[in-house]
Scaffold this motif. Structure first.
Motif, PDB file in Angstrom:
ATOM      1  N   TYR A 184     -38.942 -23.729  -4.709  1.00  6.42           N
ATOM      2  CA  TYR A 184     -38.046 -22.467  -4.447  1.00  6.42           C
ATOM      3  C   TYR A 184     -37.129 -22.585  -6.146  1.00  6.42           C
ATOM      4  CZ  TYR A 184     -33.464 -20.370  -3.106  1.00  6.42           C
ATOM      5  OH  TYR A 184     -32.872 -19.282  -3.546  1.00  6.42           O
ATOM      6  N   ASN A 185     -37.070 -23.667  -6.398  1.00  4.46           N
ATOM      7  CA  ASN A 185     -36.190 -23.571  -8.156  1.00  4.46           C
ATOM      8  C   ASN A 185     -36.886 -23.079  -8.930  1.00  4.46           C
ATOM      9  OD1 ASN A 185     -33.473 -24.320  -6.536  1.00  4.46           O
ATOM     10  ND2 ASN A 185     -34.208 -26.226  -7.212  1.00  4.46           N
ATOM     11  N   PHE A 186     -38.352 -23.691  -8.873  1.00  5.63           N
ATOM     12  CA  PHE A 186     -38.920 -23.161  -9.958  1.00  5.63           C
ATOM     13  C   PHE A 186     -39.211 -21.477  -9.961  1.00  5.63           C
ATOM     14  CE2 PHE A 186     -43.199 -21.696 -11.075  1.00  5.63           C
ATOM     15  CZ  PHE A 186     -43.887 -22.448 -12.368  1.00  5.63           C
ATOM     16  N   PHE A 187     -39.662 -21.186  -9.094  1.00  2.34           N
ATOM     17  CA  PHE A 187     -39.770 -19.165  -9.151  1.00  2.34           C
ATOM     18  C   PHE A 187     -38.279 -19.363  -9.425  1.00  2.34           C
ATOM     19  CE2 PHE A 187     -43.943 -21.142  -6.785  1.00  2.34           C
ATOM     20  CZ  PHE A 187     -44.554 -19.968  -7.516  1.00  2.34           C
ATOM     21  N   LEU A 188     -37.069 -19.330  -9.079  1.00  2.00           N
ATOM     22  CA  LEU A 188     -35.813 -18.713  -9.279  1.00  2.00           C
ATOM     23  C   LEU A 188     -35.583 -18.790  -9.984  1.00  2.00           C
ATOM     24  CD1 LEU A 188     -33.691 -17.879  -7.688  1.00  2.00           C
ATOM     25  CD2 LEU A 188     -32.482 -20.773  -7.366  1.00  2.00           C
ATOM     26  N   VAL A 189     -36.171 -19.649 -11.183  1.00  2.00           N
ATOM     27  CA  VAL A 189     -35.583 -19.934 -12.568  1.00  2.00           C
ATOM     28  C   VAL A 189     -36.649 -18.445 -13.066  1.00  2.00           C
ATOM     29  CG1 VAL A 189     -35.712 -21.290 -14.790  1.00  2.00           C
ATOM     30  CG2 VAL A 189     -34.715 -22.119 -12.301  1.00  2.00           C
ATOM     31  N   GLY A 190     -37.879 -18.600 -12.751  1.00  2.00           N
ATOM     32  CA  GLY A 190     -38.628 -17.460 -13.759  1.00  2.00           C
ATOM     33  C   GLY A 190     -37.830 -16.090 -13.237  1.00  2.00           C
ATOM     34  N   LEU A 191     -37.722 -15.979 -12.125  1.00  2.00           N
ATOM     35  CA  LEU A 191     -37.342 -15.056 -11.588  1.00  2.00           C
ATOM     36  C   LEU A 191     -35.920 -14.399 -12.462  1.00  2.00           C
ATOM     37  CD1 LEU A 191     -37.129 -12.299  -9.854  1.00  2.00           C
ATOM     38  CD2 LEU A 191     -35.991 -13.678  -8.002  1.00  2.00           C
ATOM     39  N   ILE A 192     -35.166 -15.603 -12.922  1.00  3.68           N
ATOM     40  CA  ILE A 192     -34.142 -15.008 -13.228  1.00  3.68           C
ATOM     41  C   ILE A 192     -34.154 -14.538 -14.708  1.00  3.68           C
ATOM     42  CG2 ILE A 192     -31.639 -16.002 -13.913  1.00  3.68           C
ATOM     43  CD1 ILE A 192     -31.309 -17.748 -11.800  1.00  3.68           C
ATOM     44  N   HIS A 193     -34.854 -15.485 -14.825  1.00  2.60           N
ATOM     45  CA  HIS A 193     -35.720 -14.938 -16.349  1.00  2.60           C
ATOM     46  C   HIS A 193     -35.765 -13.744 -16.554  1.00  2.60           C
ATOM     47  CE1 HIS A 193     -37.061 -16.501 -20.422  1.00  2.60           C
ATOM     48  NE2 HIS A 193     -38.455 -15.867 -19.752  1.00  2.60           N
ATOM     49  N   LEU A 194     -36.954 -13.862 -15.667  1.00  3.61           N
ATOM     50  CA  LEU A 194     -37.773 -11.785 -15.511  1.00  3.61           C
ATOM     51  C   LEU A 194     -35.806 -10.747 -15.413  1.00  3.61           C
ATOM     52  CD1 LEU A 194     -40.531 -11.955 -14.051  1.00  3.61           C
ATOM     53  CD2 LEU A 194     -40.366 -12.137 -16.094  1.00  3.61           C
ATOM     54  N   LEU A 195     -34.991 -10.881 -14.823  1.00  4.82           N
ATOM     55  CA  LEU A 195     -34.209 -10.054 -14.936  1.00  4.82           C
ATOM     56  C   LEU A 195     -33.740 -10.565 -15.986  1.00  4.82           C
ATOM     57  CD1 LEU A 195     -33.259 -10.762 -11.214  1.00  4.82           C
ATOM     58  CD2 LEU A 195     -34.055  -8.746 -11.930  1.00  4.82           C
ATOM     59  N   SER A 196     -33.622 -11.369 -16.920  1.00  2.22           N
ATOM     60  CA  SER A 196     -31.835 -11.102 -17.802  1.00  2.22           C
ATOM     61  C   SER A 196     -32.367  -9.933 -19.212  1.00  2.22           C
ATOM     62  CB  SER A 196     -31.996 -12.241 -18.556  1.00  2.22           C
ATOM     63  OG  SER A 196     -33.736 -12.751 -19.192  1.00  2.22           O
ATOM     64  N   HIS A 197     -34.231  -9.777 -18.937  1.00  2.00           N
ATOM     65  CA  HIS A 197     -34.547  -9.140 -20.137  1.00  2.00           C
ATOM     66  C   HIS A 197     -34.542  -7.758 -19.698  1.00  2.00           C
ATOM     67  CE1 HIS A 197     -36.615 -12.099 -22.293  1.00  2.00           C
ATOM     68  NE2 HIS A 197     -37.560 -12.542 -20.941  1.00  2.00           N
ATOM     69  N   ARG A 198     -33.946  -7.261 -18.151  1.00  2.00           N
ATOM     70  CA  ARG A 198     -33.379  -6.184 -18.187  1.00  2.00           C
ATOM     71  C   ARG A 198     -31.978  -5.819 -17.868  1.00  2.00           C
ATOM     72  NH1 ARG A 198     -37.418  -3.081 -15.892  1.00  2.00           N
ATOM     73  NH2 ARG A 198     -39.183  -3.885 -15.829  1.00  2.00           N
ATOM     74  N   GLY A 199     -31.249  -7.083 -18.206  1.00  2.00           N
ATOM     75  CA  GLY A 199     -29.743  -6.625 -18.835  1.00  2.00           C
ATOM     76  C   GLY A 199     -28.645  -7.575 -17.358  1.00  2.00           C
ATOM     77  N   PHE A 200     -29.651  -8.371 -16.570  1.00  2.00           N
ATOM     78  CA  PHE A 200     -29.323  -8.421 -15.135  1.00  2.00           C
ATOM     79  C   PHE A 200     -29.032 -10.301 -15.798  1.00  2.00           C
ATOM     80  CE2 PHE A 200     -31.350  -5.074 -13.412  1.00  2.00           C
ATOM     81  CZ  PHE A 200     -30.693  -4.592 -12.512  1.00  2.00           C
ATOM     82  N   TYR A 201     -27.828 -10.819 -15.104  1.00  2.00           N
ATOM     83  CA  TYR A 201     -26.848 -12.573 -15.074  1.00  2.00           C
ATOM     84  C   TYR A 201     -26.699 -13.287 -14.358  1.00  2.00           C
ATOM     85  CZ  TYR A 201     -27.713 -10.559 -20.482  1.00  2.00           C
ATOM     86  OH  TYR A 201     -28.064  -9.265 -21.238  1.00  2.00           O
ATOM     87  N   ASP A 202     -27.271 -13.517 -13.826  1.00  2.00           N
ATOM     88  CA  ASP A 202     -26.945 -15.203 -12.480  1.00  2.00           C
ATOM     89  C   ASP A 202     -25.380 -15.496 -12.987  1.00  2.00           C
ATOM     90  OD1 ASP A 202     -27.513 -18.137 -13.071  1.00  2.00           O
ATOM     91  OD2 ASP A 202     -27.905 -16.667 -14.645  1.00  2.00           O
ATOM     92  N   LEU A 203     -25.310 -15.477 -12.042  1.00  2.00           N
ATOM     93  CA  LEU A 203     -23.671 -16.224 -11.571  1.00  2.00           C
ATOM     94  C   LEU A 203     -23.722 -16.998 -10.287  1.00  2.00           C
ATOM     95  CD1 LEU A 203     -20.865 -16.387 -12.778  1.00  2.00           C
ATOM     96  CD2 LEU A 203     -20.026 -14.497 -11.538  1.00  2.00           C
ATOM     97  N   HIS A 204     -22.654 -18.419 -10.271  1.00  2.00           N
ATOM     98  CA  HIS A 204     -22.876 -18.887  -8.919  1.00  2.00           C
ATOM     99  C   HIS A 204     -21.300 -18.375  -8.177  1.00  2.00           C
ATOM    100  CE1 HIS A 204     -22.380 -23.140  -6.886  1.00  2.00           C
ATOM    101  NE2 HIS A 204     -22.206 -21.880  -6.122  1.00  2.00           N
ATOM    102  N   ALA A 205     -21.584 -18.451  -7.235  1.00  2.00           N
ATOM    103  CA  ALA A 205     -19.668 -17.658  -7.160  1.00  2.00           C
ATOM    104  C   ALA A 205     -19.977 -16.385  -5.641  1.00  2.00           C
ATOM    105  CB  ALA A 205     -19.494 -16.692  -8.290  1.00  2.00           C
ATOM    106  N   ALA A 206     -18.939 -16.582  -4.888  1.00  2.00           N
ATOM    107  CA  ALA A 206     -18.421 -15.856  -3.853  1.00  2.00           C
ATOM    108  C   ALA A 206     -18.346 -14.428  -4.303  1.00  2.00           C
ATOM    109  CB  ALA A 206     -17.787 -16.531  -2.613  1.00  2.00           C
ATOM    110  N   ALA A 207     -17.972 -13.051  -3.876  1.00  2.00           N
ATOM    111  CA  ALA A 207     -17.413 -11.988  -4.161  1.00  2.00           C
ATOM    112  C   ALA A 207     -17.347 -11.481  -2.756  1.00  2.00           C
ATOM    113  CB  ALA A 207     -19.062 -10.990  -5.166  1.00  2.00           C
ATOM    114  N   LEU A 208     -16.196 -11.243  -2.829  1.00  2.00           N
ATOM    115  CA  LEU A 208     -15.177 -10.175  -1.702  1.00  2.00           C
ATOM    116  C   LEU A 208     -14.626  -8.779  -2.348  1.00  2.00           C
ATOM    117  CD1 LEU A 208     -14.894 -13.652  -0.588  1.00  2.00           C
ATOM    118  CD2 LEU A 208     -15.042 -12.892   1.105  1.00  2.00           C
ATOM    119  N   ILE A 209     -14.325  -8.472  -1.318  1.00  3.25           N
ATOM    120  CA  ILE A 209     -13.458  -6.554  -1.371  1.00  3.25           C
ATOM    121  C   ILE A 209     -12.141  -6.823  -0.393  1.00  3.25           C
ATOM    122  CG2 ILE A 209     -14.424  -3.732  -2.237  1.00  3.25           C
ATOM    123  CD1 ILE A 209     -17.152  -4.850  -2.158  1.00  3.25           C
ATOM    124  N   ARG A 210     -11.782  -6.243  -1.263  1.00  2.00           N
ATOM    125  CA  ARG A 210      -9.941  -6.265   0.382  1.00  2.00           C
ATOM    126  C   ARG A 210      -9.764  -4.694  -0.983  1.00  2.00           C
ATOM    127  NH1 ARG A 210      -4.942  -9.514   0.161  1.00  2.00           N
ATOM    128  NH2 ARG A 210      -4.586  -9.560  -1.973  1.00  2.00           N
TER     129      ARG A 210
END
Length: 226
Positions: free
Chosen positions: A16-42
């Motif tokens: 899982y981690n192997f493919f996750l790292v590869g996916l994050i690498h590919l997405l970064s070329h399109r301007g998307f970056y990973d973040l370990h966080a919880a996002a909520l809206i009020r």
């Protein structure tokens, strides 16, 4: 990509981690970056809860959703620049929880599902099945809250400066450290996220552990306009 024949015998989490790292690498070329966080809206305001694993992010997020907040994710986000500022998007929609939380949130127990990665300590929860209509695919964060569990009776919320907030934020984006060719662009996005937000440190004491719903009282004074 050519995989070594030994890959087939690797533990599910390693695959899982192997493919996750590869996916994050590919997405970064399109301007998307990973973040370990919880996002909520009020009330249209985006909140990010950040911290190491087991720092209380997921239980805090679940408690707020239970009390009527909307959510984007409890753990895995993508960050990208937009016309309105830095935007976060759900990278994984389901919550990934310690099943022990069902003692404090009994309504989630029938909806917990096992992890396909072989991790027996956490399970997936489709939050829509418990609290329908709360999911939102993205938000513009305006408040950053860095969580830390502390051995004190009362929880406290402390404002922190933007330099400290940026240092803490960088620790929650793993690809920042293995993608040297794009580190400047990635770092600029992190700086912009801190710049557009108010930053706090949440020292979560025993009161928040015993009564997760108290998080609303702690956050009650944080009212910002978009």
């Amino acid at each position: 990509v050519t995989l070594h024949r030994s890959f087939k015998g690797k533990p599910p989490l390693s695959k899982y981690n192997f493919f996750l790292v590869g996916l994050i690498h590919l997405l970064s070329h399109r301007g998307f970056y990973d973040l370990h966080a919880a996002a909520l809206i009020r009330d249209g305001i985006g909140y990010l809860f950040l911290g190491e694993s087991d720092s209380g992010k997921s239980s805090t997020a679940l408690s707020l959703v239970r009390q009527g907040w909307h959510y984007v994710s409890d753990d895995a986000l993508l960050v990208r620049p937009s016309a309105d500022g830095i935007e976060v998007l759900a990278f994984r929609r389901h919550f990934y929880l310690d099943p022990v939380l069902s003692h404090k949130f009994p309504e989630i127990a029938p909806h917990l599902k096992g992890s396909a990665t072989g991790d027996h300590t956490k399970q997936f929860l489709d939050v829509e099945s418990v609290y329908p209509g709360r999911f939102r695919p993205s938000c513009i964060p305006k408040v950053l809250i860095y969580t830390q569990i502390v051995p004190q009776p009362e929880s406290t919320l402390i404002p922190i400066d933007k330099t400290t907030a940026l240092i803490k934020l960088m620790r929650q984006s793993a690809s920042l450290f293995f993608k040297r060719q794009a580190v400047n662009v990635h770092l600029e996005a992190m700086k912009q996220l801190v710049s557009q937000s108010y930053s706090y440190e949440l020292l979560a004491g025993r009161d928040l552990y015993e009564k997760p719903e108290k998080i609303t009282e702690i956050l009650s004074g944080l009212n910002y306009s978009v």
